[in-house]
Every structure is written in structure tokens, then in C-alpha cells.
Write an enzyme that holds these catalytic residues in place. Sequence first.
Site, PDB file in Angstrom:
ATOM      1  N   HIS A  99       0.671  -1.079  -0.046  1.00  0.00           N
ATOM      2  CA  HIS A  99       0.087   0.150  -0.037  1.00  0.00           C
ATOM      3  C   HIS A  99       0.713   1.375  -0.049  1.00  0.00           C
ATOM      4  CE1 HIS A  99       0.181  -0.547   4.298  1.00  0.00           C
ATOM      5  NE2 HIS A  99      -0.022   1.232   4.619  1.00  0.00           N
ATOM      6  N   ASP A 147      -0.328  -7.445   1.859  1.00  0.00           N
ATOM      7  CA  ASP A 147      -0.131  -6.345   1.999  1.00  0.00           C
ATOM      8  C   ASP A 147       1.417  -5.843   1.890  1.00  0.00           C
ATOM      9  OD1 ASP A 147       0.326  -3.241   1.762  1.00  0.00           O
ATOM     10  OD2 ASP A 147      -0.611  -3.015   4.064  1.00  0.00           O
ATOM     11  N   SER A 244       3.765   2.552   8.453  1.00  0.00           N
ATOM     12  CA  SER A 244       3.641   1.415   7.278  1.00  0.00           C
ATOM     13  C   SER A 244       4.807   0.831   6.384  1.00  0.00           C
ATOM     14  CB  SER A 244       2.631   2.201   5.848  1.00  0.00           C
ATOM     15  OG  SER A 244       1.476   1.874   6.349  1.00  0.00           O
TER      16      SER A 244
END
Length: 294
Positions: A99, A147, A244
Site C-alpha cells: 500500500h 500487503d 507502514s
Amino acid sequence: MKTLVLIVTYLVVARAKWIDIDWSQVRPIEEFDHYWAGLPAELQALRNTSASCSRITNGQEAVPGEFPYQIALLIQFTEGTALCGGSVLTNYYILTAAHCVQDSLGGTAIIGAHNRSHNEDSQQRIGFGTSGIVIHSGYDRTNIRNDIAVVRLNSAIEFNKRVQPTSIPVAGDNRTFSGFIGTVTGFGRTTDSGSTSSVVMFTRNPIMTNADCLQTWNSNENLIQDQNICLSGDGGRSSCNGDSGGPLTVRDTDSLQVGIVSFGSASGCSIGMPSVYARVTFFRDWIVANSDLS
Ligand SMILES: *[C@@H]1O[C@H](CO)[C@@H](O)[C@H](O)[C@H]1NC(C)=O
Ligand SMILES: *[C@@H]1O[C@H](CO)[C@@H](O)[C@H](O)[C@H]1NC(C)=O
């Protein structure tokens, strides 16, 4: 005289390779509209909550060089530059979350940074293009499955005391790591309304069993699966979306990366909910098949 000429030449070469960053244009990935498109309702809610989940919560500043595999990843989009984490896999490859890099135009990996906004001698700033980005073909932004991504950099990372590759579990190491103390690191925001952290932060908590994580999340969207690993949110200590793509490690004989920061709770990071990661052992074959890691 000759020495002087050589030094001057070296400095010119070094400066030519330096990538200047306009930090005023850099925002965490979750401030970009595309990140939110199609996300499950449980996570969509995060966008509007005041307990916005954008930082290592209740963490501490690292000692410079303590996490030599940590990367500040700057990803270019038409709307601006996003900040994510990542880890050094090999001289050419880095590991991050899908992502972070999906639909991007390329970017810059800053390796060896303690204070990313300072022009530190330890830093290596290396660019990458769209052709270097490999996103898992099963990545699904609507339910955050698979992911994971690797990125091949335009030139090689040079390893030294401040820049070292992460270690991932060997083939056949199927331990769940539940009960291990996990360490998560990143450059995310330090307060909900404040600016991102210029220095590497870390926090620690036990790795949970997936059964316990599933029960705590009580997710309607089946968000916690075998492909995930969860870090307890005890003490409000957590990673958040601003971190992230960064590494979750455990202490084995040495530091071992077992997770990649993927997502957190819609209700906020510091409320004690587990943070959720892509499980490295689950994706080990994919990582090896898509990088030059052997
Ligand atoms: C990081 O570096 C910037 C630029 O040199 C400086 O203004 C800032 O105070 C530093 N941050 C920390 C936490 O040392
Ligand atoms: C680990 O899991 C794989 C399949 O997922 C299996 O083939 C292998 O035998 C397992 N290794 C151990 C040590 O349990």
C-alpha cells in the site's frame, strides 16, 4: 597537492549523488486519498477519528545506528510525496508494504538515517523507478490482503556499521513467534496533530497468537489471517499507518524480521488494540522469488 585534488574530486562526486528532499512536501501515506479508496469500513473510520493512527505510539528515540536496516521511504505521487518505512533486504532490494508503493511514480529510499531531515554523513539516498517496484500480485486494497512489495533500487546500497540488511527467518522456520518480544521502528508522527518524527523511534510489546489477535479485533471483515502477525497493543504501544512498510523484529540469536507494518485499528493506535503486520514467514518464498535474496 595531489591529495587535495583527490579530496575535492571525491566531494564533487559525493554531492552529485546526493538527493535533496523538500521535507515540507512530505506527508505520511495515509494522508493521500488513494490510500483510503475501497478500504474496509472498520479502517475507513480511522480517517475521521481524532485518535488518528499515524505514529509509533508510546515509543522512544533509538540510538543512532541501533536499527541499521530501517529505511525512510519517500514515494512520489502526482499529489505529492508520501512517507513510509521499509527495510534493507540486500544491496539492491528493499522490503516494504504494497500500500506504500502502489500507483506511485517511484521515489527515494533513505538508508542509514537517524535524523532523516538532517544531511547526515551516514545517509545513503538512493532513487527507484516504477520498473523497480514489485507488488504482490494478490495485493487487494479493499481488504489489505498480501500487503507486501519489494523495490529494486537504482544503485547498490553500501553496507557499513550504520547500514545493514535485515535478517528474515530461514526456509522451514515456521515458528509463530507468539510470546516473543517484538520491536517496531519508524519515522511516523509523534503526536496526533503534530509533525512526523525526524528521528527513528521504536516501541516493544509481545507478539500475540493469531487466535488472541482475532478475538481482540473481533473483526467483521476477516482482517486477521495466517498471512498476518500481530503485536500486542499493551500500554498503548503500537505502530501506526505512518510507519507502514517498516519492520517488526524479534530477538532470536540475532535480530530477525517477522513482520511488515500493514494496518492498525480504526479506533486509534494508543487504545491498546493490536497492530497488524504482513507475516514474513508466510511470504518468504515470494520474497526470495522476487528479489536477489538467496
Ligand atoms: C533533526 O535535524 C533537523 C535539521 O538539522 C533539526 O532541526 C532537528 O532539531 C533534528 N531533530 C532532532 C530530534 O534531533
Ligand atoms: C513449514 O511449513 C511448510 C509448508 O508451509 C512445510 O512444508 C514445512 O515442512 C514446515 N517446516 C517445519 C519445520 O515445520
